[in-house]
Motif scaffolding. Structure first.
Motif, PDB file in Angstrom:
ATOM      1  N   ASN A  61       0.822  -1.205   0.000  1.00 38.41           N
ATOM      2  CA  ASN A  61       0.000   0.000   0.000  1.00 38.41           C
ATOM      3  C   ASN A  61       0.854   1.251   0.000  1.00 38.41           C
ATOM      4  OD1 ASN A  61      -2.418  -1.446   0.155  1.00 38.41           O
ATOM      5  ND2 ASN A  61      -2.396  -1.449   2.382  1.00 38.41           N
ATOM      6  N   ALA A  62       0.247   2.346  -0.440  1.00 41.83           N
ATOM      7  CA  ALA A  62       0.834   3.676  -0.295  1.00 41.83           C
ATOM      8  C   ALA A  62       0.016   4.388   0.768  1.00 41.83           C
ATOM      9  CB  ALA A  62       0.776   4.434  -1.615  1.00 41.83           C
ATOM     10  N   TYR A  63       0.680   5.081   1.666  1.00 40.79           N
ATOM     11  CA  TYR A  63       0.013   5.753   2.777  1.00 40.79           C
ATOM     12  C   TYR A  63       0.245   7.255   2.679  1.00 40.79           C
ATOM     13  CZ  TYR A  63      -0.211   1.109   4.819  1.00 40.79           C
ATOM     14  OH  TYR A  63      -0.461  -0.219   5.035  1.00 40.79           O
ATOM     15  N   LEU A  64      -0.810   8.021   2.870  1.00 43.82           N
ATOM     16  CA  LEU A  64      -0.702   9.467   2.961  1.00 43.82           C
ATOM     17  C   LEU A  64      -0.851   9.800   4.444  1.00 43.82           C
ATOM     18  CD1 LEU A  64      -0.352  12.068   1.372  1.00 43.82           C
ATOM     19  CD2 LEU A  64      -2.833  12.140   1.081  1.00 43.82           C
ATOM     20  N   ILE A  65       0.245  10.256   5.044  1.00 48.45           N
ATOM     21  CA  ILE A  65       0.309  10.484   6.494  1.00 48.45           C
ATOM     22  C   ILE A  65       0.511  11.978   6.731  1.00 48.45           C
ATOM     23  CG2 ILE A  65       1.583   9.906   8.600  1.00 48.45           C
ATOM     24  CD1 ILE A  65       2.463   7.306   7.155  1.00 48.45           C
ATOM     25  N   ASP A  66      -0.281  12.540   7.631  1.00 43.85           N
ATOM     26  CA  ASP A  66      -0.174  13.980   7.873  1.00 43.85           C
ATOM     27  C   ASP A  66       1.028  14.313   8.750  1.00 43.85           C
ATOM     28  OD1 ASP A  66      -0.892  13.597  10.572  1.00 43.85           O
ATOM     29  OD2 ASP A  66      -2.951  14.250  10.263  1.00 43.85           O
ATOM     30  N   HIS A  68       1.269  15.092  11.677  1.00 40.47           N
ATOM     31  CA  HIS A  68       1.186  14.576  13.043  1.00 40.47           C
ATOM     32  C   HIS A  68       1.391  13.054  13.107  1.00 40.47           C
ATOM     33  CE1 HIS A  68      -0.194  18.530  14.171  1.00 40.47           C
ATOM     34  NE2 HIS A  68      -1.109  18.453  13.238  1.00 40.47           N
ATOM     35  N   GLY A  69       1.658  12.449  11.957  1.00 43.24           N
ATOM     36  CA  GLY A  69       1.869  11.009  11.905  1.00 43.24           C
ATOM     37  C   GLY A  69       0.597  10.197  11.813  1.00 43.24           C
ATOM     38  N   VAL A  70      -0.525  10.857  11.494  1.00 38.91           N
ATOM     39  CA  VAL A  70      -1.813  10.162  11.391  1.00 38.91           C
ATOM     40  C   VAL A  70      -2.062   9.771   9.934  1.00 38.91           C
ATOM     41  CG1 VAL A  70      -4.310  10.385  11.730  1.00 38.91           C
ATOM     42  CG2 VAL A  70      -2.728  11.452  13.362  1.00 38.91           C
ATOM     43  N   VAL A  71      -2.365   8.498   9.706  1.00 34.99           N
ATOM     44  CA  VAL A  71      -2.685   8.030   8.357  1.00 34.99           C
ATOM     45  C   VAL A  71      -4.014   8.641   7.937  1.00 34.99           C
ATOM     46  CG1 VAL A  71      -3.196   6.035   6.908  1.00 34.99           C
ATOM     47  CG2 VAL A  71      -1.399   5.883   8.645  1.00 34.99           C
ATOM     48  N   GLN A  72      -3.984   9.431   6.861  1.00 33.29           N
ATOM     49  CA  GLN A  72      -5.185  10.089   6.367  1.00 33.29           C
ATOM     50  C   GLN A  72      -5.839   9.323   5.223  1.00 33.29           C
ATOM     51  OE1 GLN A  72      -6.686  12.854   7.615  1.00 33.29           O
ATOM     52  NE2 GLN A  72      -5.197  12.761   9.263  1.00 33.29           N
ATOM     53  N   GLN A  73      -5.042   8.587   4.465  1.00 37.67           N
ATOM     54  CA  GLN A  73      -5.572   7.869   3.301  1.00 37.67           C
ATOM     55  C   GLN A  73      -4.663   6.688   3.005  1.00 37.67           C
ATOM     56  OE1 GLN A  73      -8.364   8.771   1.932  1.00 37.67           O
ATOM     57  NE2 GLN A  73      -8.443   8.117  -0.163  1.00 37.67           N
ATOM     58  N   ILE A  74      -5.263   5.584   2.618  1.00 37.77           N
ATOM     59  CA  ILE A  74      -4.513   4.398   2.209  1.00 37.77           C
ATOM     60  C   ILE A  74      -4.848   4.126   0.751  1.00 37.77           C
ATOM     61  CG2 ILE A  74      -4.128   1.924   2.565  1.00 37.77           C
ATOM     62  CD1 ILE A  74      -4.989   2.376   5.495  1.00 37.77           C
TER      63      ILE A  74
END
Length: 101
Positions: A61-66, A68-74
């Motif tokens: 997977n590719a992860y879009l992390i903000d 703050h280190g919170v995964v916003q989208q996978i």
């Protein structure tokens, strides 16, 4: 389109791209894999030989992390399907706009 085609768009949004290799078993195999990318690398490349730090993340997977280190989208990256990198850039743009509200 490949991710490399969108790195400038992502950089303009303040996105830092980090590629994580979990499949290489040692430094020699990691060096061989890294040779497949342009030099200098236009993104950070991290190796986790024993998967100690990256185990919670599915390697497909590719992860879009903000910031703050919170995964916003996978973005699923199945064998016969790659995510629309345009969709990833669009979501990063939306995150950027929300952070400025």
């Amino acid at each position: 389109m490949q991710l490399l085609d969108h790195l400038e768009d992502l950089a303009a949004l303040g996105v830092r791209v980090v590629a994580l290799s979990q499949e290489d078993k040692d430094l020699d195999s990691a060096k061989k894999m890294a040779k497949g990318f342009p030099e200098p690398l236009p993104f950070d490349l991290v190796f986790d030989f024993d998967r100690a730090g990256s185990e919670p993340y599915d390697r497909t997977n590719a992860y879009l992390i903000d910031e703050h280190g919170v995964v916003q989208q996978i973005f699923p990256m199945l064998i016969h399907f790659r995510p629309s990198w345009e969709a990833l850039v669009g979501e990063a743009g939306a995150m950027d706009a929300r952070s400025k509200e």
